[in-house]
Design a protein around this motif. Structure first.
Motif, mmCIF file in Angstrom:
data_model
loop_
_atom_site.group_PDB
_atom_site.id
_atom_site.type_symbol
_atom_site.label_atom_id
_atom_site.label_comp_id
_atom_site.label_asym_id
_atom_site.label_seq_id
_atom_site.Cartn_x
_atom_site.Cartn_y
_atom_site.Cartn_z
ATOM 1 N N PRO A 74 0.845 -1.205 0.000
ATOM 2 C CA PRO A 74 0.000 0.000 0.000
ATOM 3 C C PRO A 74 0.881 1.257 0.000
ATOM 4 O O PRO A 74 2.108 1.146 0.076
ATOM 5 C CB PRO A 74 -0.777 -0.115 1.315
ATOM 6 N N SER A 124 -7.068 -1.192 -0.975
ATOM 7 C CA SER A 124 -7.400 -1.110 -2.403
ATOM 8 C C SER A 124 -6.211 -0.663 -3.246
ATOM 9 O O SER A 124 -6.040 -1.132 -4.369
ATOM 10 C CB SER A 124 -8.604 -0.200 -2.641
ATOM 11 N N ALA A 125 -5.362 0.212 -2.715
ATOM 12 C CA ALA A 125 -4.218 0.681 -3.510
ATOM 13 C C ALA A 125 -3.299 -0.493 -3.833
ATOM 14 O O ALA A 125 -2.940 -0.714 -4.998
ATOM 15 C CB ALA A 125 -3.455 1.770 -2.771
ATOM 16 N N ALA A 147 -2.969 -2.420 -7.557
ATOM 17 C CA ALA A 147 -1.619 -2.411 -8.148
ATOM 18 C C ALA A 147 -1.192 -3.854 -8.441
ATOM 19 O O ALA A 147 -0.679 -4.149 -9.533
ATOM 20 C CB ALA A 147 -0.634 -1.729 -7.201
ATOM 21 N N ALA A 161 -3.800 0.371 -13.057
ATOM 22 C CA ALA A 161 -4.152 0.335 -11.631
ATOM 23 C C ALA A 161 -5.069 1.511 -11.282
ATOM 24 O O ALA A 161 -5.985 1.374 -10.468
ATOM 25 C CB ALA A 161 -2.890 0.370 -10.775
ATOM 26 N N ALA A 199 -4.056 3.649 -6.269
ATOM 27 C CA ALA A 199 -3.348 2.427 -6.666
ATOM 28 C C ALA A 199 -2.250 2.703 -7.688
ATOM 29 O O ALA A 199 -1.259 1.965 -7.753
ATOM 30 C CB ALA A 199 -4.334 1.398 -7.223
ATOM 31 N N SER A 209 1.210 2.677 -6.297
ATOM 32 C CA SER A 209 1.772 1.482 -5.634
ATOM 33 C C SER A 209 2.476 0.538 -6.607
ATOM 34 O O SER A 209 2.836 -0.575 -6.231
ATOM 35 C CB SER A 209 0.673 0.713 -4.882
#
Ligand code: PMV
Length: 328
Positions: A9, A104-105, A109, A132, A139, A142
């Protein structure tokens, strides 16, 4: 036709808050973040299965979550040279239950890197970052480790809106981020809704955009000099300004709670006593403390003394990588 990727993250030091294009997830302003280790998400993608299947942390994804994954896979299918067919995707995060950090990030990714590889496309950080971004804006920061800058771009198709690494994790190995979980609950208003409400109704939003854009090169310069105090002060004022713009929305958006404010106030006292510690705050109540290796134990103790339920100590993280260890 099968590939697995791992991504970390990131926490924004200069935040992204507000889209100029909701469908393509294009921001109004640039942002800058630090990738965090040891937290990670691992994702396996296989094309050519019987039907699309999306599994996140042991559950079949539904609704918007599933739609965002399928949309990203659709974009990969459009870029691939051969017909790929339906896909199975399994994703697993190693985040402690209530890390207070959005997974989520890291998730999108890892999905972007794994999906492109499963489709036979070569590694390309720019293409992965753009892909991403279609899952969740943050995202795109990342894909690479260390300090990454998401350049807002100008184009309507979003092809110039992606993140680039400014400094690798090894540039400032002494930097520490300490996540202080003061509230384990789900946040009331998700980032995507909160930022839209702010863009649409906050009279302070234009000032936020102008200010955040101007802070990105300043932050870059402070990171180059490893000036912890000046970077800490910049992080705090940027977080306050994002929250100020949100508080001024109609209806108002307040992500802070009493625990957040209690901890933030104690940071001032700690600094007076010589502990170099500053905070940043995303769209939720849990502050992330910025300090150095010599003071991470003191920062954790401070967070616990102020009522933090969980504390997670992080160091600068590396790039998203492909791994041969598939999840299925
Ligand atoms: O990318 P999203 O939709 O998770 O939004 C991220 C918004 C913030 O976390 C508040 C700021 C940021 O730049 O990560």
């Amino acid at each position: 036709m099968k590939a697995t990727a791992l991504a970390h993250p990131n926490i924004a030091l200069v935040k992204y808050w507000g889209k100029r294009d909701e469908a393509l997830i294009l921001p109004h302003q640039s942002s800058l973040s630090l990738t965090l280790s040891p937290l990670s998400v691992t994702t396996t993608v296989e094309f050519g299965v019987a039907s699309d299947q999306v599994e996140l942390n042991g559950h079949t994804a539904k609704g918007g979550e599933r739609d965002r994954v399928l949309r990203l896979l659709e974009s990969v299918r459009a870029q691939a040279k051969t017909a790929l067919g339906p896909a199975r995707m399994v994703s697993r995060g190693d985040f402690p239950m209530a890390a207070g950090l959005a997974s989520s990030a890291a998730g999108f990714a890892a999905l972007a890197v794994a999906a492109r590889a499963a489709a036979g496309l070569p590694r390309d950080t720019r293409a992965e970052s753009i892909l991403a971004r279609l899952g969740s804006g943050s995202a795109c920061r990342s894909i690479e480790g260390g300090f990454c800058e998401w350049q807002r771009g100008e184009r309507a198709d979003g092809e110039d809106s992606f993140a680039v690494q400014r400094f690798a994790a090894g540039h400032w190995p002494d930097l520490r981020m300490v996540v202080a979980v003061v509230d384990r609950g789900e946040k009331d208003v998700k980032s995507r809704d909160g930022m839209k409400q702010t863009v649409d109704t906050s009279p302070y939003y234009p000032a936020w955009v102008k200010d955040a854009e101007a802070e990105v090169p300043v932050a870059r310069e402070l990171i180059a000099r490893k000036d912890l105090q000046a970077l800490g002060e910049l992080c705090e004022r940027n977080a306050w300004r994002m929250h100020a713009a949100s508080l001024a929305a109609n209806p108002p958006l307040c992500y802070l709670n009493a625990g957040t404010l209690g901890l933030i106030q104690h940071l001032r006292e700690a600094r007076k006593k010589g502990v170099p510690v500053w905070f940043t705050l995303d769209a939720g109540p849990n502050p992330v403390l910025l300090t150095d290796a010599a003071h991470e134990v003191a920062a954790e103790a401070l967070a616990r003394a102020c009522g933090a339920l969980d504390v997670i100590r992080c160091v600068p993280g590396g790039d998203a990588t492909l791994t041969p260890e598939h999840l299925f």
